[in-house]
Design an enzyme around this catalytic site. Structure first.
Site, PDB file in Angstrom:
ATOM      1  N   ALA A   5       4.110   3.602  -6.995  1.00  0.00           N
ATOM      2  CA  ALA A   5       2.989   2.800  -6.520  1.00  0.00           C
ATOM      3  C   ALA A   5       2.103   3.701  -5.668  1.00  0.00           C
ATOM      4  O   ALA A   5       2.531   4.778  -5.272  1.00  0.00           O
ATOM      5  CB  ALA A   5       3.491   1.620  -5.689  1.00  0.00           C
ATOM      6  N   MET A   6       0.888   3.249  -5.402  1.00  0.00           N
ATOM      7  CA  MET A   6      -0.028   4.053  -4.587  1.00  0.00           C
ATOM      8  C   MET A   6      -0.780   3.137  -3.645  1.00  0.00           C
ATOM      9  O   MET A   6      -1.342   2.128  -4.057  1.00  0.00           O
ATOM     10  CB  MET A   6      -0.986   4.812  -5.515  1.00  0.00           C
ATOM     11  CG  MET A   6      -2.070   5.582  -4.782  1.00  0.00           C
ATOM     12  SD  MET A   6      -1.380   6.886  -3.713  1.00  0.00           S
ATOM     13  CE  MET A   6      -2.584   6.922  -2.402  1.00  0.00           C
ATOM     14  N   GLU A   7      -0.802   3.567  -2.369  1.00  0.00           N
ATOM     15  CA  GLU A   7      -1.280   2.686  -1.294  1.00  0.00           C
ATOM     16  C   GLU A   7      -2.796   2.680  -1.129  1.00  0.00           C
ATOM     17  O   GLU A   7      -3.278   2.599   0.012  1.00  0.00           O
ATOM     18  CB  GLU A   7      -0.617   3.121   0.018  1.00  0.00           C
ATOM     19  CG  GLU A   7      -1.059   4.490   0.570  1.00  0.00           C
ATOM     20  CD  GLU A   7      -0.152   5.651   0.176  1.00  0.00           C
ATOM     21  OE1 GLU A   7       0.538   5.536  -0.852  1.00  0.00           O
ATOM     22  OE2 GLU A   7      -0.157   6.664   0.888  1.00  0.00           O
ATOM     23  N   HIS A  18       1.839   1.331   4.642  1.00  0.00           N
ATOM     24  CA  HIS A  18       0.814   2.387   4.677  1.00  0.00           C
ATOM     25  C   HIS A  18      -0.573   1.867   5.049  1.00  0.00           C
ATOM     26  O   HIS A  18      -1.430   2.657   5.415  1.00  0.00           O
ATOM     27  CB  HIS A  18       0.683   3.027   3.293  1.00  0.00           C
ATOM     28  CG  HIS A  18       1.706   4.081   2.989  1.00  0.00           C
ATOM     29  ND1 HIS A  18       1.964   5.135   3.827  1.00  0.00           N
ATOM     30  CD2 HIS A  18       2.489   4.274   1.895  1.00  0.00           C
ATOM     31  CE1 HIS A  18       2.880   5.922   3.266  1.00  0.00           C
ATOM     32  NE2 HIS A  18       3.219   5.419   2.099  1.00  0.00           N
ATOM     33  N   GLU A  51       4.328   0.081   0.442  1.00  0.00           N
ATOM     34  CA  GLU A  51       2.889   0.312   0.286  1.00  0.00           C
ATOM     35  C   GLU A  51       2.097  -0.410   1.369  1.00  0.00           C
ATOM     36  O   GLU A  51       1.125   0.128   1.889  1.00  0.00           O
ATOM     37  CB  GLU A  51       2.425  -0.132  -1.109  1.00  0.00           C
ATOM     38  CG  GLU A  51       3.140   0.577  -2.268  1.00  0.00           C
ATOM     39  CD  GLU A  51       3.176   2.082  -2.140  1.00  0.00           C
ATOM     40  OE1 GLU A  51       2.210   2.675  -1.620  1.00  0.00           O
ATOM     41  OE2 GLU A  51       4.198   2.690  -2.547  1.00  0.00           O
TER      42      GLU A  51
HETATM   43 ZN    ZN Z   1       4.392   6.078   0.469  1.00  0.00          ZN
END
Ligand code: ZN
Length: 798
Positions: free
Chosen positions: A343-345, A382, A379
Site C-alpha cells: 500500500a502507499m500512504e 502515516h 497507512e
Molecule cells: Zn509505511
C-alpha cells in the site's frame, strides 16, 4: 454458527490410502519447498520482509563536476506551488501505446542568485518552445532572464535550463512545461493498471510516486523537503472518475475535467492521480469524509465494507493518540488490481493492493482480515507521521516506516480490541528481524545523508531493517518511557513541525522534553544517548544471565559466532539495555544493563513480553527451571513466554552449537492449551506447504492466491485475483491471533464442497509438520482439531 460434522471411519481409511499413495510426493515436496523458499527469500526489494543487498558490480567511480552531475538538487530554488494538468488516455493510440499528456507550471522562489534551473524530470517528452524545453515567466514584476539552452540528463533525471542572466534571490518565478509520457504498466510514476471485468479488459490510470517517481508524471523538485501546494486538474472520459489528494472541486456534466482543491503544503512523493471507472462506498466522521474505492464488482460484492468500517475508528484513535486532528477534509482509499507495494500512504488518497484493502467475510481467510486491518492502520498512521511531518531525507526512512510499523498495532488494536493483535508485533517485527540483524552483514538503522542519494540507494532503504527493526526499537523505547510519555513527546513533535520537515534527532528532543516533564520517570541516560546505540550500530546483544554466579553480561549476538564483523562501531557493540524481568512469577522493577558485565541477583526470566530488542541466554539450570515451569503453567509469563523461550533455545543451539542445551527436554514445553499466537511462527511454512500441495498433488497453482504478502515491494500483479476468488483453492491457515475458540484451523476451499482432495489436505497436515520438523510442542493435540469451512464456516473436528 456452523454445523459440526464427524468423519466416518471409512472416509478416514479411504483418505489414509490416498495419503500413503502420496507419501512419495511429500518427499518431492520437501525438496521443492526448500527450493521455493530459498527463491522467495532471495527476491530483491521486498519492503517488509526482505533484505536488500548493498553489493553492486564494480564500476569506475564517477566524479561529479557540474551541478547537474549531483543526485541532490542545488539549494538555490524552492518551490511554492504547482498547477498540474494531466490527461491520461485509457485507450491505446495509433502506435498501440497508452499515453498521457500534460502541462505544469511551478512557481518557485529564488534563494540564491543563479543562472541555472535544475528540476527533476524523467521519461517525459517535452513540447519544444523555440528550441527550449520550458518557458520562464516572472511571478510578479521581476525581469525574467532569457533562456540560453535547455537539456535533459538521463543519469541524474533532470531538466536543466541555462539562463542568459541570473535569477535574483528573493524573487519568484514560474516555469511552464508541456509534455507527454507513456502510461506504461511498470507500476511507477503515472502508470497503467489492467484487469478483466465480465470478460472485458479495463484500464485504470494510477500512480506510485514514492520514492522518486513523481518526476515521471511532471517536472518537479522531487525531494521530500521540497514541500509545495499542488493544484491538480485531470481531464478524463465522462464515464470515468478522477481522484487525487484533494477533494474534487468541480466537474461538469458530463464529467470531462476534474479540478481538485489545492493540497496542503506537501512532498511530491505523496501525490496521487487516478482515473478509473471504479465506484465507492462512503461514511464520515464529524470532519472527515471517508470513501473506499474499488472495481464495481468488488464493491457490489461488499468487499470494501470491512475497510470502511475499520477506517473510522482507526482515524479517531490516531486523532486522540497524536492529539492532532486529521489534517485533511477527506480520506480516500482505493484497491488497485496492479500495485507494487502493499500500500502507499499518498496523502488523502491511499492506494492498496486489492488483497490489502478488500475483505470478503464469506471467503477471505481470517489472516486476510487481520492484514487488511494492519495495513490500513499502517497507512493511516502515516497521514500524520510522514505526511504532515516529513523526514528531511530518505536516510531517515527507518523512522518513518518503523514508526508506522509500530503504531499500526495500536490503531488495529483499537479497531479490533478482541484480537490481542499487539502481540503480533513480536512475531512480525521483533522475532523476524532478530534473525536478519544477527548476521555480520547487517547494517545500522540510521545512515548518513550523503550515503543515500541515488534513486537505487533510496530504494534500498525500503528493507526489513527499516521496517521491522525500526518498529522493534521504537516499541522498546515506548516500553521503557511508558506509552503515555511516548505519545506526549510525539504529539508535541507533530504539532511543532506540522507541514515541515525534520531529522530524527528532532523526535528524540521532543521525547526528552516529555521525559523531563514527567516527575518520577527515571532513565539512566538521555533518550538520544540510549537510542544512538540501537540506531547507529547494527545488530543487537545477547544478554546472558547466570543464576549460579549472579552475573549478567552482554555480547553482540551473531548467528554464526565465527563470522567476522567488518563494520566498526563507535560504541564497540555494547548497548544500554532496558531489561524487564520477573522472579518466581512476579514482575520486578526494570533493570538497566549499562556495562558489559554486572553482578546481579537471582534471575529467572528476563525480557518479559519480549519488550527489548535482544536475546537472552541463561545458565543450564535456569533453562531447565524455565521449561519445567512452562510445563506446569505456561501462562506464568506473557503469551509469548513459551514461544520466545523455545525460539531462544533454537537460536542458541544453532549459534553456539550448544549440544547440552539442545538435549534439554523441550517436550516439556508441550501444552495442549498453548496459545496459537506462539504457534503461528510456523504458519507461513505450513501455508507454503499447502501451496505446494495444490501445485503438485492437486494440479492447481494457488501460489498467487492465498495469504498475500502485504509489505512487499517486488512486482506484484494481482490481475483477476481478489479474496473472493479463493473459492476454488485449498488453503491451510493457522490464525496469528487468538481466536475465541482457540483452535488452529485448516481451511480448505474446493468448489465449496468436501471432496476427497480436501481430505488429502487434511491428512497431509500432520505429515507436513513431520516432514518440516515442526517441533512437537507446536504440533500438539490441537492440530487434530480441524475447523472445516464450507460456505458458512461449517466446522468439523476429529
Ligand atoms: Zn509505511
Amino acid at each position: 454458527m456452523g454445523k459440526v460434522y464427524h468423519f466416518s471411519k471409512n472416509a478416514v481409511l479411504g483418505t489414509l490410502v490416498l495419503a500413503v499413495t502420496a507419501l512419495a510426493t511429500i518427499i518431492a515436496l520437501s525438496v521443492a519447498y526448500h527450493k521455493e523458499r530459498a527463491n522467495n527469500q532471495s527476491k530483491p526489494g521486498n519492503g517488509a520482509s526482505g533484505t536488500s543487498s548493498t553489493s553492486a558490480p564494480p564500476t569506475t567511480p564517477f566524479t561529479p563536476k557540474v551541478p547537474w552531475d549531483y543526485y541532490r538538487l542545488p539549494k538555490g530554488l524552492k518551490p511554492e506551488s504547482y498547477n498540474v494538468n494531466l490527461w491520461p488516455r485509457l485507450k491505446p493510440n495509433s502506435d498501440g501505446l497508452y499515453i498521457f499528456t500534460g502541462n505544469s507550471t511551478v512557481v518557485f522562489r529564488c534563494l540564491k542568485d543563479t543562472d541555472l534551473i535544475i528540476i527533476h524530470a524523467n521519461k517525459l517528452n517535452f513540447t519544444n518552445f523555440k528550441g527550449m524545453h520550458a518557458k520562464l515567466s516572472s511571478h510578479h514584476e521581476e525581469a525574467v532572464p532569457a533562456l540560453q539552452k535547455s537539456w535533459l540528463t538521463a543519469r541524474t533525471e533532470y531538466l536543466v535550463v541555462q539562463l542568459q542572466s541570473k535569477l535574483k534571490a528573493g524573487a519568484m518565478y514560474a516555469l511552464h512545461t508541456e509534455f507527454m509520457g507513456e502510461l506504461a504498466d511498470d507500476l511507477e510514476g503515472f502508470y497503467r493498471s489492467e484487469y478483466l471485468e465480465n470478460g472485458l479488459k479495463k484500464i485504470v490510470a494510477t500512480s506510485q510516486m514514492q520514492p522518486t517517481y513523481a518526476r515521471q508524471a511532471f517536472p518537479c523538485f522531487d525531494e521530500p523537503a521540497m514541500k509545495a501546494i499542488f493544484n491538480i486538474t485531470i481531464i478524463h472520459d465522462p464515464d470515468t472518475v478522477a481522484l487525487s489528494n484533494g477533494k474534487e472541486k468541480s466537474h461538469g456534466v458530463p464529467v470531462k475535467v476534474t479540478t481538485f482543491e489545492p493540497t496542503e503544503k506537501m512532498s511530491t512523493y505523496l501525490l496521487a492521480f487516478i482515473v478509473s471507472d471504479f465506484i465507492s462506498i462512503e461514511s464520515s466522521t464529524s470532519n472527515i469524509s471517508i470513501r473506499i474505492w474499488a472495481r464495481r464488482t468488488a464493491i457490489d460484492n461488499r468487499q470494501g465494507d470491512y475497510a470502511l468500517n475499520v477506517t473510522k475508528p482507526i482515524l479517531q484513535f490516531y486523532e486522540k493518540y497524536y492529539s492532532s486532528n486529521y489534517p485533511l477534509s477527506k480520506s480516500d482509499q482505493i484497491a488497485l488490481p496492479d500495485f507494487n507495494a502493499g500500500a502507499m500512504e499518498n496523502w488523502g488518497l491511499v492506494t492498496y493492493r486489492e488483497t490489502a484493502l478488500l475483505y470478503d467475510p464469506m471467503l477471505s481467510s481470517t489472516e486476510n482480515k487481520e492484514k487488511v486491518t494492519n495495513v490500513i492502520a499502517h497507512e493511516l498512521a502515516h497521514m500524520w507521521f510522514g505526511n504532515l511531518v516529513t523526514l528531511h531525507w530518505w536516510n531517515d526512512l527507518w523512522l518513518n516506516e518503523g514508526f508506522a510499523s509500530y503504531v499500526e498495532y495500536l490503531g488495529a488494536d483499537y479497531a479490533e480490541p478482541t484480537w490481542n493483535i499487539k502481540d503480533n508485533n513480536i512475531l512480525n517485527d521483533v522475532q523476524k528481524v532478530l534473525a536478519i540483524d544477527a548476521l555480520a552483514s547487517s547494517h545500522p538503522l540510521s545512515r548518513k545523508e550523503e550515503e543515500v542519494s541515488k534513486p537505487a540507494e533510496i530504494s534500498e532503504m525500503f528493507n526489513s531493517i527499516s521496517y521491522n527493526k525500526g518498529a522493534a526499537v521504537l516499541r522498546m523505547l515506548s516500553e521503557f518511557l511508558t506509552e503515555p510519555v511516548f505519545a506526549r513527546g510525539l504529539s508535541s513533535y507533530l504539532n511543532t513541525f506540522a507541514f515541515k520537515n525534520t531529522v530524527y534527532t528532532d523526535l528524540w528532543d521532543h521525547l526528552q522534553q516529555a521525559v523531563d516533564n514527567t516527575p518520577g520517570l527515571d532513565i539512566p541516560r538521555s533518550v538520544s544517548e540510549i537510542m544512538n546505540r540501537w540506531t547507529l550500530q547494527m545488530g543487537f546483544p545477547v544478554v546472558t544471565v547466570d543464576t549460579q554466579t549472579g552475573t549478567v553480561t552482554q555480547k553482540h549476538f551473531l548467528l554464526d559466532p565465527d563470522s567476522v564483523v567488518g563494520r566498526p562501531s563507535q560504541f564497540n557493540y555494547t548497548w544500554f539495555i532496558p531489561i524487564k524481568w520477573m522472579k518466581n512469577g512476579v514482575d520486578q522493577q526494570q533493570y538497566w544493563l549499562l556495562d558489559k558485565t554486572v553482578s546481579g541477583e537471582e534471575w529467572v526470566l528476563a525480557n518479559t513480553n519480549v519488550s527489548g530488542f535482544f536475546r537472552v541466554n541463561y545458565d543450564l539450570d535456569n533453562w531447565g527451571r524455565l521449561l519445567s515451569q512452562l510445563n506446569t503453567n505456561h501462562q506464568v509469563s506473557h503469551v509469548h513466554g513459551c514461544g520466545s523461550i523455545y525460539k531462544h533455545i533454537i537460536r542458541h543451539c544453532s549459534a553456539n552449537k550448544n549440544t547440552e542445551l539442545s538435549q534439554l527436554d523441550q517436550s516439556e514445553c508441550r501444552n495442549d492449551t498453548a496459545e496459537p499466537v506462539a504457534v503461528s511462527q510456523y504458519s507461513s511454512m505450513l501455508v507454503h506447504s499447502c501451496v505446494l500441495l495444490d501445485k503438485y498433488v492437486l494440479g492447481m497453482d494457488t501460489s498467487n492466491s492465498i495469504l498475500p504478502s502485504t509489505g512487499g515491494r517486488g512486482r506484484h500483479l494481482e490481475q483477476n485475483r481478489t479474496p473472493l476468488r479463493h473459492g476454488n483453492k485449498c488453503c491451510l491457515f493457522l490464525p496469528t491471533f487468538k481466536q475465541p475458540d482457540r483452535k488452529i484451523s485448516l481451511v480448505c476451499y474446493l468448489n465449496n464442497k468436501i471432496t476427497m482432495k480436501t481430505y488429502i489436505c487434511i491428512i497431509f497436515a500432520p505429515l507436513l509438520i513431520k516432514t518440516y520438523k515442526i517441533p512437537a510442542f507446536f504440533a500438539g493435540k490441537w492440530i487434530k482439531k480441524i475447523i472445516f469451512h464450507q460456505n458458512k464456516a461449517t466446522s468439523l473436528f476429529f
